[in-house]
Design an enzyme around this catalytic site. Structure first.
Site, PDB file in Angstrom:
ATOM      1  N   ASN A  46     -29.047 -25.428  45.286  1.00  0.00           N
ATOM      2  CA  ASN A  46     -28.162 -25.985  44.253  1.00  0.00           C
ATOM      3  C   ASN A  46     -28.969 -26.311  43.007  1.00  0.00           C
ATOM      4  O   ASN A  46     -30.172 -26.068  42.950  1.00  0.00           O
ATOM      5  CB  ASN A  46     -27.414 -27.206  44.799  1.00  0.00           C
ATOM      6  CG  ASN A  46     -28.394 -28.286  45.246  1.00  0.00           C
ATOM      7  OD1 ASN A  46     -29.130 -28.829  44.453  1.00  0.00           O
ATOM      8  ND2 ASN A  46     -28.393 -28.559  46.549  1.00  0.00           N
ATOM      9  N   ASP A  59     -25.175 -29.049  52.146  1.00  0.00           N
ATOM     10  CA  ASP A  59     -24.321 -29.520  53.237  1.00  0.00           C
ATOM     11  C   ASP A  59     -24.291 -28.541  54.403  1.00  0.00           C
ATOM     12  O   ASP A  59     -24.145 -28.942  55.542  1.00  0.00           O
ATOM     13  CB  ASP A  59     -22.897 -29.752  52.713  1.00  0.00           C
ATOM     14  CG  ASP A  59     -22.843 -30.966  51.792  1.00  0.00           C
ATOM     15  OD1 ASP A  59     -23.558 -31.944  52.087  1.00  0.00           O
ATOM     16  OD2 ASP A  59     -22.122 -30.922  50.776  1.00  0.00           O
ATOM     17  N   LYS A  83     -35.106  -8.727  55.643  1.00  0.00           N
ATOM     18  CA  LYS A  83     -34.132  -8.668  54.560  1.00  0.00           C
ATOM     19  C   LYS A  83     -32.862  -7.930  55.017  1.00  0.00           C
ATOM     20  O   LYS A  83     -32.955  -6.839  55.608  1.00  0.00           O
ATOM     21  CB  LYS A  83     -34.761  -7.939  53.365  1.00  0.00           C
ATOM     22  CG  LYS A  83     -33.887  -7.947  52.141  1.00  0.00           C
ATOM     23  CD  LYS A  83     -34.544  -7.215  50.995  1.00  0.00           C
ATOM     24  CE  LYS A  83     -33.554  -7.070  49.852  1.00  0.00           C
ATOM     25  NZ  LYS A  83     -33.990  -6.116  48.858  1.00  0.00           N
ATOM     26  N   ASP A  88     -27.045 -35.096  58.287  1.00  0.00           N
ATOM     27  CA  ASP A  88     -26.944 -36.027  57.153  1.00  0.00           C
ATOM     28  C   ASP A  88     -28.131 -36.987  57.241  1.00  0.00           C
ATOM     29  O   ASP A  88     -28.136 -37.927  58.056  1.00  0.00           O
ATOM     30  CB  ASP A  88     -25.614 -36.773  57.198  1.00  0.00           C
ATOM     31  CG  ASP A  88     -25.378 -37.558  55.910  1.00  0.00           C
ATOM     32  OD1 ASP A  88     -26.356 -38.141  55.380  1.00  0.00           O
ATOM     33  OD2 ASP A  88     -24.231 -37.584  55.433  1.00  0.00           O
ATOM     34  N   PHE A 124     -27.298 -41.861  46.949  1.00  0.00           N
ATOM     35  CA  PHE A 124     -26.785 -41.348  45.683  1.00  0.00           C
ATOM     36  C   PHE A 124     -25.510 -40.566  45.977  1.00  0.00           C
ATOM     37  O   PHE A 124     -25.321 -40.067  47.088  1.00  0.00           O
ATOM     38  CB  PHE A 124     -27.816 -40.422  45.012  1.00  0.00           C
ATOM     39  CG  PHE A 124     -28.673 -41.144  43.997  1.00  0.00           C
ATOM     40  CD1 PHE A 124     -29.597 -42.095  44.410  1.00  0.00           C
ATOM     41  CD2 PHE A 124     -28.551 -40.873  42.639  1.00  0.00           C
ATOM     42  CE1 PHE A 124     -30.377 -42.780  43.490  1.00  0.00           C
ATOM     43  CE2 PHE A 124     -29.324 -41.546  41.702  1.00  0.00           C
ATOM     44  CZ  PHE A 124     -30.241 -42.501  42.135  1.00  0.00           C
ATOM     45  N   LYS A 130     -21.497 -43.729  54.570  1.00  0.00           N
ATOM     46  CA  LYS A 130     -22.934 -43.555  54.874  1.00  0.00           C
ATOM     47  C   LYS A 130     -23.537 -44.827  55.463  1.00  0.00           C
ATOM     48  O   LYS A 130     -24.672 -44.803  55.940  1.00  0.00           O
ATOM     49  CB  LYS A 130     -23.703 -43.191  53.605  1.00  0.00           C
ATOM     50  CG  LYS A 130     -23.201 -41.931  52.913  1.00  0.00           C
ATOM     51  CD  LYS A 130     -24.016 -40.717  53.265  1.00  0.00           C
ATOM     52  CE  LYS A 130     -23.430 -39.482  52.582  1.00  0.00           C
ATOM     53  NZ  LYS A 130     -24.143 -38.266  52.940  1.00  0.00           N
TER      54      LYS A 130
HETATM   55  N1  CTP Z   1     -27.448 -36.745  51.891  1.00  0.00           N
HETATM   56  C1  CTP Z   1     -28.368 -36.566  52.917  1.00  0.00           C
HETATM   57  N2  CTP Z   1     -28.230 -35.535  53.779  1.00  0.00           N
HETATM   58  C2  CTP Z   1     -27.208 -34.664  53.649  1.00  0.00           C
HETATM   59  C3  CTP Z   1     -26.260 -34.813  52.606  1.00  0.00           C
HETATM   60  C4  CTP Z   1     -26.416 -35.885  51.742  1.00  0.00           C
HETATM   61  O1  CTP Z   1     -29.313 -37.368  53.016  1.00  0.00           O
HETATM   62  N3  CTP Z   1     -27.090 -33.668  54.509  1.00  0.00           N
HETATM   63  C5  CTP Z   1     -27.582 -37.915  51.006  1.00  0.00           C
HETATM   64  C6  CTP Z   1     -27.919 -37.574  49.562  1.00  0.00           C
HETATM   65  O2  CTP Z   1     -29.306 -37.578  49.354  1.00  0.00           O
HETATM   66  C7  CTP Z   1     -27.219 -38.703  48.824  1.00  0.00           C
HETATM   67  C8  CTP Z   1     -26.012 -39.004  49.671  1.00  0.00           C
HETATM   68  O3  CTP Z   1     -26.339 -38.535  50.958  1.00  0.00           O
HETATM   69  O4  CTP Z   1     -28.006 -39.868  48.803  1.00  0.00           O
HETATM   70  C9  CTP Z   1     -24.743 -38.365  49.218  1.00  0.00           C
HETATM   71  O5  CTP Z   1     -24.900 -37.004  48.961  1.00  0.00           O
HETATM   72  P1  CTP Z   1     -23.702 -36.109  48.424  1.00  0.00           P
HETATM   73  O6  CTP Z   1     -24.119 -34.697  48.418  1.00  0.00           O
HETATM   74  O7  CTP Z   1     -23.145 -36.703  47.169  1.00  0.00           O
HETATM   75  O8  CTP Z   1     -22.629 -36.400  49.512  1.00  0.00           O
HETATM   76  P2  CTP Z   1     -22.214 -35.638  50.805  1.00  0.00           P
HETATM   77  O9  CTP Z   1     -22.556 -36.497  51.973  1.00  0.00           O
HETATM   78  O10 CTP Z   1     -22.762 -34.277  50.810  1.00  0.00           O
HETATM   79  O11 CTP Z   1     -20.625 -35.647  50.641  1.00  0.00           O
HETATM   80  P3  CTP Z   1     -19.645 -34.616  49.854  1.00  0.00           P
HETATM   81  O12 CTP Z   1     -20.381 -33.320  49.766  1.00  0.00           O
HETATM   82  O13 CTP Z   1     -18.474 -34.593  50.705  1.00  0.00           O
HETATM   83  O14 CTP Z   1     -19.399 -35.234  48.519  1.00  0.00           O
END
Ligand code: CTP
Length: 408
Positions: free
Chosen positions: A213, A282, A292, A311, A332, A350
Site C-alpha cells: 500500500n 489486511d 514467477k 492483527d 492508528f 482493538k
Molecule cells: N493493524 C495491525 N495489524 C493488522 C492491521 C492493522 O497491527 N493486520 C494496526 C495498524 O497498525 C493500526 C490499527 O491496527 O494501528 C488500525 O489499522 P487499520 O488498517 O486502520 O485498520 P484495520 O484493522 O485494518 O481495519 P479496516 O481495514 O477495517 O479499517
C-alpha cells in the site's frame, strides 16, 4: 514548536575539514528558528571563511577576543551570557585539550571557560582522524571534559578526509540537529521502552510481485524520532520504506505482516509502550508461488485466493502485560471518511486505550498530517502540521496518559 525555535546558539568552529559541514549545520539551525552566532578559531578560518558563515546566519562572525565591536570589549562575556547553548562543531582534538586545560588565549576557548556552568550548556561534536580519536590522550581528555560538564555528542564512523576509514568523523549536520533538539526536549518518556511499527507491509504473490500500500512510514519514523528525543529507548519495526533510521533508534526491517508480527512478538515483552502506525496489509495471497507466475496464453488472470493477516495491534493489546497495564498500546486508524465514528469503533474493537485517527489518502507520502486522538474521555484534534510537529505533540499526549516508567 520545535525544540530549537527561539533558541540562541553560539556555534563555535575549531580547525578541521569538517568545517564544511558546519555551513549546512548553521543553515539547519536557522531553518529550525534558532538564532546562530558563529565564533571561529584561526584554524577554522583556514577551512571555511567567516563570510560564508555570516551569510548563512545573518550575523557577523567573531574570531578574536579583541573584537572592538563590543562596547565593553568583553566578547567572551557577552557572547557566553547570551547563549542558550554553546555548540562546538567541529571540535578538534586540540580544542578538546584546550578545554581540559582551561586555556583562554583565544576567543572560543575563552568564552567556553567564561560561561556560567550551571546555565549555559556546552555541547561538543568532535571531528578528527581515527588514530587521533583512539589516542589515549584524546580519550582521557574527552572523559575529563565530560566530567567538567560538557556533553560529548560522539562521532561517526566511515571514510575520512585523510583517506583512512574508522571512527572520528564529525556527525552529519542532521544528526547533530537531532542531538541538540533532544537536549532541549523535556524528557517526558525517560525510562520508557517504546516499540513502534511503521510503513506498509509487502505480501508476496510470487518472487517478483506482491501487494502492498501507499504508506511511506514517515509518521512512524517521526514518532520514533520524537520518542527518542523525549528520552525513550526506541525500537522501530519497519516495513519496506526508503527512510533513514532516526539517530539512536534501533531498527528491525521486515517485509510481510507475519514478519512484522514475529518481530513485534520478540520485542513486546521488553516494551512499556507500543505504537502501531504500520499500514499492515489486511490480506495476503493464500499461496506465494515459488517461481514467477507466467501468462498461460488463455487471456485469463491467475486465480488468486487471499487469507486474512494476523492483527498485530489487537494481539499485542490482548496480551497479559497490556491487560495488566504494563504495556500501553496506541493504535492508528487510516480512514477515508467518517473518521470519528470509524476510529472510535476501531479503538474499542482493538482494545486500546488511545487511538489516533487520520485520513489515509490525504496523508500517505505527505510531510504533513492532521490527527484525531480518541480515548475513553472523548476526542481531541491535533490540527494540520508537519509530521515531526505532530509526532512531538503525540509523544506529549502519550506521556500524559501512560503509566510512569517502571524502575530499572
Ligand atoms: N493493524 C495491525 N495489524 C493488522 C492491521 C492493522 O497491527 N493486520 C494496526 C495498524 O497498525 C493500526 C490499527 O491496527 O494501528 C488500525 O489499522 P487499520 O488498517 O486502520 O485498520 P484495520 O484493522 O485494518 O481495519 P479496516 O481495514 O477495517 O479499517
Amino acid at each position: 514548536m520545535n525544540a530549537l525555535a527561539g533558541k540562541h546558539i553560539v556555534l563555535g568552529l575549531s580547525g578541521g575539514v569538517a568545517c564544511y559541514k558546519s555551513a549546512e549545520l548553521a543553515r539547519l539551525l536557522v531553518k529550525a528558528g534558532a538564532t546562530v552566532q558563529v565564533v571561529m578559531t584561526e584554524a577554522a578560518a583556514q577551512f571555511i571563511t567567516p563570510v560564508t558563515m555570516q551569510a548563512l546566519t545573518g550575523r557577523s562572525v567573531y574570531t578574536s577576543q579583541w573584537d572592538a565591536r563590543e562596547g565593553n570589549n568583553m566578547a567572551h562575556i557577552n557572547l557566553s551570557r547570551a547563549a542558550d547553548a554553546i555548540l562546538i562543531a567541529p571540535c578538534s582534538a586540540d580544542f578538546i585539550a584546550r578545554l581540559v586545560q582551561g586555556r583562554a588565549d583565544e576567543l572560543l576557548s575563552l568564552l567556553c571557560l567564561a560561561r556560567p556552568l550551571q546555565q549555559v550548556p556546552l555541547l561538543l561534536a568532535p571531528a578528527m582522524n581515527r588514530e587521533m580519536w583512539a589516542h589515549p590522550a584524546t580519550q582521557r581528555n574527552l572523559a575529563q571534559v565530560a566530567q567538567d560538564g560538557a556533553r560529548v555528542l560522539g562521532v561517526g564512523c566511515g571514510e575520512q578526509a585523510c583517506g583512512e576509514t574508522g571512527d572520528g568523523r564529525m556527525l552529519e549536520p542532521g544528526e547533530i540537529m537531532e542531538e541538540l533538539a533532544a537536549f532541549f526536549t523535556p524528557q517526558r518518556l525517560a525510562g520508557q521502552r517504546v516499540l513502534i511499527t511503521a510503513g506498509p507491509t509487502f505480501e508476496a504473490i510470487d518472487p517478483v510481485r506482491g501487494i502492498t500500500n501507499l504508506s511511506s512510514g514517515k509518521m512512524g519514523f517521526a514518532i520514533a524520532r520524537a520518542a527518542r528525543a523525549a528520552g525513550a529507548e526506541v525500537t522501530l519495526v519497519a516495513g519496506p520504506v526508503h527512510l533513514p533510521t532516526p539517530r539512536g533508534v534501533r531498527r528491525i526491517d521486515v517485509r510481510s505482516a507475519r514478519n512484522m508480527l514475529a518481530a513485534v512478538e520478540g520485542q513486546a515483552p521488553e516494551a512499556t509502550i507500543f505504537i502501531a502506525t504500520a499500514a499492515v496489509a489486511d490480506w495476503r495471497p493464500a499461496h506465494s508461488a515459488e517461481h514467477k507466475i507466467k501468462k498461460d496464453g488463455s487471456g485469463m488472470p491467475p486465480p488468486l485466493a487471499f487469507v486474512e493477516n494476523p492483527d498485530i495491534l489487537a494481539q499485542v493489546a490482548a496480551s497479559e502485560r497490556a491487560r495488566a497495564g504494563a504495556l500501553y498500546c496506541v493504535g492508528f486508524a487510516a480512514e477515508s471518511e467518517h473518521l470519528l465514528a470509524h476510529a472510535s469503533a476501531k479503538r474499542v474493537r482493538k482494545g486500546v486505550p488511545l487511538l489516533v485517527g487520520n485520513i489515509g489518502p490525504a496523508t500517505f507520502g505527505q510531510d504533513d498530517n492532521a490527527l484525531l486522538l480518541i480515548d475513553d474521555q472523548g476526542h481531541r484534534e491535533l490540527p494540520r502540521a508537519s509530521k515531526d510537529e505532530l509526532a512531538r505533540q503525540l509523544v506529549a499526549e502519550i506521556a500524559a496518559r501512560c503509566p510512569p516508567a517502571p524502575p530499572r
